[in-house]
Design an enzyme around this catalytic site. Structure first.
Site, PDB file in Angstrom:
ATOM      1  CE  LYS A  50      -4.419  -1.389   0.363  1.00  0.00           C
ATOM      2  NZ  LYS A  50      -5.536  -0.884  -0.471  1.00  0.00           N
ATOM      3  CB  SER A 305      -0.778  -8.054  -1.036  1.00  0.00           C
ATOM      4  OG  SER A 305      -1.602  -8.873  -0.224  1.00  0.00           O
TER       5      SER A 305
END
Length: 319
Positions: A50, A305
Site C-alpha cells: 500500500k 501483498s
C-alpha cells in the site's frame, strides 16, 4: 478506455516512489514447483504494498493542498501507508479505521503519529466519516483503492515483475477493493499483453469474482465479507475505477478456502521464510491449491501483498 491508467502514469508513479518504496524481490518458492516466484511486498517499510499508491498519490499533490493534511479510511494497511507518507512529508493525518482492525496494524499507525477515528466495519460508515472529516477540516481524502493515483502507484508492482522477469506467464494477485489488481493488470498488459493476470480472493468474500462473472460490480454485506480470516480483503465491493480496469485487463478471478489460506501462510513461513498475513497469502494459495484452474505457463508470479499479521493468529497458524 481513456479513463484507465496509462503505462506512462505508472512509470511516473515509479519515479515518485523511488527511494521510498522497496523494489521487492521475486523469491523462489523452494519446496514447491520451481516455476513459482513470490513478489514479497511484505518487505516494504510498512509491511505491505500500500505504500506505493499512498506515497505516489500524496507526493503528487500541490504543496499547499498537501500541507492542509490528509484523511483516509482503511482496514489497516492503507491507513499505515498514508500515516507513513504523512510523517515522511511532515503533514497532518487522520485515519478512519474499523474497530475490527487487528491491533498490530492500529499500533503501527499510532506509532507513526496518526490520529485514529474508529468506526463500524462497513464501507458506508468508513466513507461517510472520512468525507465528513475532510469537509470539516480541509483535509484531502486519499481513497484506499478507487483513485487513479492509487492504481498507478500499485501498478509499479506489475512494472517491476515484467522488468525483472519478462518470461512471466501468469501473475496472481489478491483482490480486495481492486486497486492492486487494477494497477498490476494495467502495467502488465500494456507491457506484455500475452501475460495472464488472475485475481485471487477468499471464497467467503468473493464479491470480486461475482462481479467479474456478472460483468458489473456486485456488493456483499459486511457480515458476509467479515467471515474471512483475510481482514485486508473484506472490502464489500470493488471500486468503480478498479472494476473498469478488471474488465479491460484481468483474465479470471478464482477463490481459495480459509484452510488453504492458513496452510499457505504456514508454508510461506517455513519453506520460503516469508511472513504473510492472511490476505497476503491468497495469491500463493491460488497457485498451490488451484493449479488446474490456471493457464499453463513456464513461470508464475504470486503477489504476497502484506505481512502485517496479528502475532497471536500467526502463532496459531504455525502451530
Amino acid at each position: 478506455m481513456s479513463d484507465l491508467v496509462s503505462l506512462e502514469e505508472v512509470e511516473r508513479a515509479a519515479a515518485r516512489i523511488a527511494g521510498v518504496a522497496v523494489r521487492t524481490p521475486l523469491v523462489p518458492f523452494p519446496l514447491s514447483d520451481p516455476r513459482l516466484l513470490v513478489k514479497a511486498e511484505s518487505l516494504q517499510p510498512i509491511g505491505a504494498f500500500k505504500l506505493r499508491g499512498a506515497y505516489a498519490t500524496i507526493a503528487a499533490m500541490p504543496e499547499g493542498r498537501r500541507q492542509k493534511g490528509v484523511v483516509t479510511h482503511s482496514s489497516g494497511n492503507h491507513a499505515q501507508a498514508v500515516a507513513y507518507t504523512a510523517r515522511a512529508l511532515d503533514i497532518p493525518v487522520v485515519l478512519v479505521i474499523p474497530h475490527t482492525t487487528p491491533g498490530v496494524k492500529v499500533e503501527a499507525c499510532i506509532a507513526l503519529g496518526a490520529e485514529i477515528v474508529y468506526v463500524e466495519p462497513t464501507m458506508e460508515d468508513r466513507v461517510a466519516t472520512a468525507e465528513r472529516l475532510a469537509g470539516a477540516h480541509g483535509f484531502t481524502l486519499v481513497p484506499p483503492f478507487d483513485h487513479p493515483g492509487i492504481i498507478a502507484g500499485q501498478g509499479t508492482v506489475g512494472l517491476e515483475i515484467v522488468q525483472d522477469r519478462p518470461d512471466t506467464g501468469v501473475v496472481l494477485v489478491p483482490v480486495g477493493g481492486g486497486g492492486l489488481i487494477a494497477g498490476i493488470a494495467a502495467a502488465v498488459k500494456q507491457l506484455s499483453p500475452q501475460i495472464k493476470v488472475i485475481g485471487v480472493e477468499p471464497a467467503l468474500a468473493a464479491d470480486a469474482r461475482a462481479s467479474f462473472r456478472a460483468d458489473e460490480p456486485v456488493a456483499w454485506s459486511a457480515e458476509e465479507t467479515g467471515r474471512t480470516i483475510a481482514d485486508a480483503l473484506r472490502a464489500q465491493r470493488l471500486g468503480d475505477l478498479p472494476f473498469a480496469h478488471i474488465k479491460e485487463y484481468v483474465d479470471d478471478i478464482i477463490t481459495v478456502t480459509e484452510d488453504e489460506i492458513r496452510q499457505t501462510m504456514r508454508r510461506l513461513a517455513r519453506q520460503a521464510r516469508l511472513i504473510a498475513e492472511p490476505g497476503g497469502a491468497v495469491a500463493t494459495a491460488g497457485y498451490l491449491f488451484h493449479r488446474d484452474e490456471l493457464p499453463a505457463a513456464e513461470t508464475y508470479v504470486s503477489v504476497l501483498s502484506g505481512g502485517n499479521v496479528d502475532p497471536a493468529l500467526f502463532r496459531e497458524v504455525l502451530a
